[in-house]
Scaffold this active site. Structure first.
Site, mmCIF file in Angstrom:
data_model
loop_
_atom_site.group_PDB
_atom_site.id
_atom_site.type_symbol
_atom_site.label_atom_id
_atom_site.label_comp_id
_atom_site.label_asym_id
_atom_site.label_seq_id
_atom_site.Cartn_x
_atom_site.Cartn_y
_atom_site.Cartn_z
ATOM 1 C CB SER A 1 -0.934 0.012 1.204
ATOM 2 O OG SER A 1 -0.191 0.014 2.411
ATOM 3 C CG HIS B 1 0.062 13.050 1.933
ATOM 4 N ND1 HIS B 1 -1.244 13.302 1.581
ATOM 5 C CD2 HIS B 1 0.034 11.984 2.775
ATOM 6 C CE1 HIS B 1 -2.037 12.431 2.192
ATOM 7 N NE2 HIS B 1 -1.289 11.622 2.906
ATOM 8 C CG HIS C 1 -4.673 4.856 -1.930
ATOM 9 N ND1 HIS C 1 -5.704 4.119 -2.479
ATOM 10 C CD2 HIS C 1 -4.210 4.131 -0.883
ATOM 11 C CE1 HIS C 1 -5.857 3.005 -1.786
ATOM 12 N NE2 HIS C 1 -4.966 2.979 -0.827
ATOM 13 C CG ASN D 1 -4.147 -1.905 -0.788
ATOM 14 O OD1 ASN D 1 -4.887 -2.826 -1.114
ATOM 15 N ND2 ASN D 1 -3.396 -1.940 0.297
ATOM 16 C CE1 TYR D 2 -4.058 -2.923 -8.086
ATOM 17 C CE2 TYR D 2 -2.077 -1.616 -7.735
ATOM 18 C CZ TYR D 2 -3.281 -1.831 -8.385
ATOM 19 O OH TYR D 2 -3.710 -0.933 -9.329
ATOM 20 C CG HIS E 1 -9.496 7.763 -14.926
ATOM 21 N ND1 HIS E 1 -10.416 6.865 -14.426
ATOM 22 C CD2 HIS E 1 -9.413 8.749 -14.007
ATOM 23 C CE1 HIS E 1 -10.884 7.305 -13.269
ATOM 24 N NE2 HIS E 1 -10.284 8.447 -12.985
#
EC number: 1.3.3.3
Length: 338
Positions: free
Chosen positions: A104, A108, A118, A120-121, A152
Site C-alpha cells: 500500500s 502527499h 494512493h 493498494n494491491y 485513467h
C-alpha cells in the site's frame, strides 16, 4: 501442485510466496522510481514483526523536494482469528486461519498542484477462500483535466490487457468506494478499485451497494466466466506495474508550478478530507487495526500537516470552486475533452 478451492478454481501451492515476492518487488520498483523523481530524499525503511504472525517493511520519505511525506508499505500477516470486517463480507471463511499480504502507498506531495495518490494491491486466503483486491486513485487539489484523463487512460490500458469490462466496472466501483457520504463528495477523481476477485463465475462487482452505478453496470455485463488464479495474479501485476507510468508524468507537469499561501492553505484544508475518509471508511485501516497490525504503518496514510475550517466555501468562479463543481463527482475521465 495445486490446491482445490470452493470457487471451483485452483490455487498453486506456492501462491503465497509468489504474491508476496511480486508485492515486495512492486514496493522496490515504486520506491526507486520516486527517489529518482525526487532527486534528493530517500525512503527510510523500518521492518517490523507481528506477534500473532507475520510482519512487514514500512518505507517513508519525509521532507523531500517532491514529497512532503510519502509511505510505501509491504505487509504479510497470518493468524487464526479472522477479523470481523472479513467475516462480514465472506462468512464462508469462518473457522479457518487466514493469510493476507499487500503493498500500500500514499504520497502527499509538497506542491499543491501535484495531486496526492494512493495505491493498494493485496491477496487473501482463508481455507478454501481466496481473493485479490486493490486499485489506485488520484486526489488533486487543483483541477487539471488532462491529469485525470492520463491517470485513467493508463489504468484502462492495464485493465484492457486482461478484460475489456474490468475498467468500466472497477472505475465505477472506485467512484463508489472513495466517497465521503457525510460530505457528499468523492475523495478525488478516482481510478480503479476492486475486491473479492476470486475467479468464480459471478458478476465483477462484489461490493456492498446493490443499487449503485457499479452494481447496475456489472449486472448489465453479467458474468464474464470463471477466471483462474493465474489470470487474476497476472491482472494485479499489470495494474501495479502501471503506477509509475500513470503518476510520474503528472508530477513532472506540475511540480515546478509557482504557488503561494492561498494554494497551500487550500491544500491543507482538502487534506482533511483524506484524514476523514481513512479514519472513518477505509477498509484497509479498519482491517489493520482489527488484526493488531502495526499502528505507525497503518496510519502512514495520513498527511503530515492538515487543517480544518468551519463552514468553508470556495470563492465563486475560482479554481477551488471548479474542483468542487467538477472534480469531486464521478466523471468519464477517459473520454474527457482536453
Amino acid at each position: 501442485m495445486t490446491v482445490a478451492t470452493s470457487a471451483s478454481t485452483a490455487v498453486p501451492s506456492d501462491s503465497r510466496q509468489r504474491v508476496a515476492t511480486f508485492l515486495k518487488d512492486l514496493q522496490d520498483q515504486i520506491c526507486q522510481g520516486l527517489e529518482a523523481a525526487d532527486g534528493g530524499a530517500q525512503f527510510q525503511e523500518d521492518t517490523w514483526q507481528r506477534p500473532e504472525g507475520g510482519g512487514g517493511r514500512s518505507r517513508v520519505m519525509k521532507n523531500g523536494q517532491l514529497l512532503e511525506q510519502g509511505g510505501v508499505n509491504f505487509s504479510e500477516v497470518w493468524g487464526e482469528q479472522l477479523p470481523p470486517s472479513i467475516l462480514a463480507q465472506r462468512p464462508e471463511a469462518a473457522g479457518y486461519g487466514f493469510y493476507a499480504t499487500g503493498t500500500s502507498m500514499v504520497l502527499h506531495p509538497r506542491n499543491p498542484y501535484v495531486p496526492t495518490v494512493h495505491l493498494n494491491y493485496r491477496y487473501f486466503e482463508a481455507g478454501p477462500v481466496w481473493w485479490f483486491g486493490g486499485g489506485a486513485d488520484l486526489t488533486p487539489y487543483y483541477p487539471f483535466a488532462e491529469d485525470a484523463k492520463h491517470f485513467h487512460q493508463v489504468h484502462q490500458a492495464a485493465c484492457d490487457r486482461h478484460h475489456r469490462e474490468y475498467y468500466p466496472v472497477f472505475k465505477r466501483w472506485c467512484d463508489e468506494y472513495f466517497y465521503l457520504k457525510h460530505r457528499g463528495e468523492t475523495r478525488g477523481v478516482g481510478g480503479i478499485f476492486f475486491d473479492y476477485q476470486d475467479g468464480s463465475d459471478r458478476e465483477l462487482y462484489r461490493g456492498p451497494n446493490p443499487d449503485g452505478e457499479a452494481a447496475r453496470y456489472s449486472q448489465r455485463v453479467g458474468s464474464i466466466g470463471s477466471r483462474s488464479w493465474e489470470d487474476l495474479f497476472a491482472f494485479i501485476q499489470s495494474c501495479g506495474q502501471a503506477f509509475l507510468e500513470a503518476y510520474l508524468p503528472i508530477v513532472e507537469r506540475r511540480r515546478h508550478l509557482t504557488y503561494g499561501d492561498r494554494e497551500r492553505q487550500f491544500q491543507l484544508y482538502r487534506r482533511g478530507r483524506y484524514v476523514e475518509f481513512n479514519l472513518v471508511y477505509d477498509r484497509g485501516t479498519i482491517f489493520g487495526l482489527q488484526t493488531n497490525g502495526r499502528t505507525e504503518s497503518i496510519l502512514m496514510s495520513l498527511p503530515p500537516l492538515v487543517r480544518w475550517e468551519y463552514g468553508y466555501t470556495p470563492e465563486p468562479n475560482s479554481r477551488e470552486a471548479e474542483l468542487y463543481s467538477t472534480f469531486l463527482k464521478p466523471q468519464d475521465w477517459v473520454n474527457w475533452p482536453v
